[in-house]
Write an enzyme that holds these catalytic residues in place. Structure first.
Site, mmCIF file in Angstrom:
data_model
loop_
_atom_site.group_PDB
_atom_site.id
_atom_site.type_symbol
_atom_site.label_atom_id
_atom_site.label_comp_id
_atom_site.label_asym_id
_atom_site.label_seq_id
_atom_site.Cartn_x
_atom_site.Cartn_y
_atom_site.Cartn_z
ATOM 1 N N CYS A 273 -0.433 3.499 -6.676
ATOM 2 C CA CYS A 273 -1.454 2.802 -5.790
ATOM 3 C C CYS A 273 -1.880 1.455 -6.421
ATOM 4 C CB CYS A 273 -2.937 3.899 -6.041
ATOM 5 S SG CYS A 273 -4.166 2.823 -5.020
ATOM 6 N N CYS B 36 0.879 -1.181 -0.073
ATOM 7 C CA CYS B 36 0.011 -0.066 0.049
ATOM 8 C C CYS B 36 1.067 1.157 0.321
ATOM 9 C CB CYS B 36 -0.986 -0.128 1.155
ATOM 10 S SG CYS B 36 -1.798 1.297 1.247
HETATM 11 N N1 DGL Z 1 -3.960 0.468 -2.517
HETATM 12 C C1 DGL Z 1 -3.327 1.663 -1.568
HETATM 13 C C2 DGL Z 1 -2.209 2.310 -2.314
HETATM 14 O O1 DGL Z 1 -1.397 1.685 -2.876
HETATM 15 C C3 DGL Z 1 -4.255 2.234 -1.007
HETATM 16 C C4 DGL Z 1 -5.333 2.892 -1.589
HETATM 17 C C5 DGL Z 1 -6.496 3.394 -0.669
HETATM 18 O O2 DGL Z 1 -7.264 2.811 0.130
HETATM 19 O O3 DGL Z 1 -6.886 4.690 -0.665
HETATM 20 O O4 DGL Z 1 -1.972 3.562 -1.773
#
Ligand code: DGL
Length: 249
Positions: free
Chosen positions: A173, A69
Site C-alpha cells: 500500500c 494505489c
Molecule cells: N494507497 C492505496 C494503496 O496503495 C490506498 C489505501 C487506502 O486508501 O485504503 O492501496
C-alpha cells in the site's frame, strides 16, 4: 504530462521515487481524499472510483497515468484501463520481486487488496507469500494519526503472526512507506531480521522506461477534498509546489 492517482497522499511516496529518478518529469497528482480510505470499500465502488480518478487526471491534461494505489490495481487491470498509457503498482512490483525469488514474504496491504488476491497472481509462485490485511493503517496515516497509534496498529497485527519465519515484509500500500521506520522496528521485534521491500522504485523505473519524463519538472496537486494532513505531507516533500493545490468542486 504524467498523471498520478491515489486515494490520498499515499501516491506521494511513488511521486518521490519518480522525481528521484527523473526530476524533469511534469506531473499532475490527484488525491481522492473525499473517498479515502479505499481499502475497506467494495470492489464495485473501487471500479467506479478508479475510473473517475483516471478520467479526472485526463481532464487535467495527463496523457500517461501512474495508478499509485495498489487497492485499485485489480480494477485498472481488469477493466481494460491498463493500456500503453497506464502503469499500475502490481506488475512493476512483481518485476522487482524477481530479485527476491524463493523468499518468504509478508504482504502488508489493505483488506480490498488482500481480498482481490492480485498479488498472488502478480507474484505467481515466485515467492512464498503470506498476506495480511491492515484495516486501519492507511486511514490512520492519511488522516495524521500520532506515531503511537500507528505503532499500536502495526504491533497488534504483527503479533497475530508472532515469530512467523519471514525474509521480507512487502509494503503493498503506497501509504505504508510513510510509516516505514515504525514498520521496520516492529517487524524486527516480531519476526527477527527481515528486510522491508517497497515497490515504489520499480514503478518509477517502469515510468522512466515507458513514459515521457523529459519536461520542466513541474508538479500540480489536485484533491477531491481539502485536508490539512495532505497539505502538510506536500509541504514536507514538495514544498515549492504546495501553492499549486486545487480542490475540485
Ligand atoms: N494507497 C492505496 C494503496 O496503495 C490506498 C489505501 C487506502 O486508501 O485504503 O492501496
Amino acid at each position: 504530462m504524467i498523471g498520478l492517482f491515489d486515494s490520498g497522499s499515499g501516491g506521494l511516496s511513488v511521486l518521490q521515487a519518480i522525481r528521484k529518478r527523473k526530476p524533469t518529469a511534469d506531473v499532475v497528482y490527484f488525491g481522492d481524499i473525499k473517498h479515502a480510505p479505499y481499502g475497506t470499500r467494495e470492489a464495485s465502488e473501487l471500479v467506479h472510483l478508479a475510473t473517475g480518478g483516471l478520467r479526472t487526471l485526463r481532464m487535467f491534461g495527463a496523457q500517461e497515468i501512474v495508478s499509485a494505489c495498489n487497492t485499485v490495481s485489480p480494477h485498472v487491470l481488469s477493466h481494460g484501463a491498463e493500456g500503453a498509457d497506464v502503469i499500475e503498482m502490481t506488475r512493476p512490483a512483481a518485476r522487482g520481486m524477481r530479485h527476491y525469488a524463493g523468499g518468504r514474504v509478508l504482504l502488508m496491504a489493505t483488506p480490498a487488496t488482500v481480498k482481490s488476491r492480485i498479488y498472488e497472481s502478480a507474484f505467481g509462485g515466485m515467492v512464498i507469500l503470506h498476506q495480511h490485511p491492515f484495516v486501519e493503517l492507511a486511514g490512520a496515516i492519511e488522516f495524521g494519526a500520532h506515531d503511537d497509534k500507528i505503532r499500536d496498529i502495526v504491533r497488534t497485527e504483527f503479533q497475530k503472526r508472532w515469530r512467523q519465519p519471514l525474509d521480507y515484509v512487502f509494503l503493498g500500500c503506497t501509504h505504508y512507506p510513510f510509516a516505514r521506520h515504525i514498520i521496520e522496528e516492529e517487524a524486527r521485534v516480531a519476526f527477527g531480521n527481515v528486510e522491508i521491500l517497497d515497490p515504489a522504485d520499480s514503478v518509477a523505473e517502469e515510468t522512466e522506461r515507458r513514459f515521457d519524463t523529459a519536461g520542466s519538472g513541474s508538479i500540480y496537486f489536485r484533491a477531491s477534498q481539502d485536508s490539512e494532513h495532505f497539505r502538510r505531507r506536500i509541504r514536507e516533500l514538495f514544498p515549492e509546489y504546495e501553492d499549486t493545490m486545487k480542490i475540485l468542486v
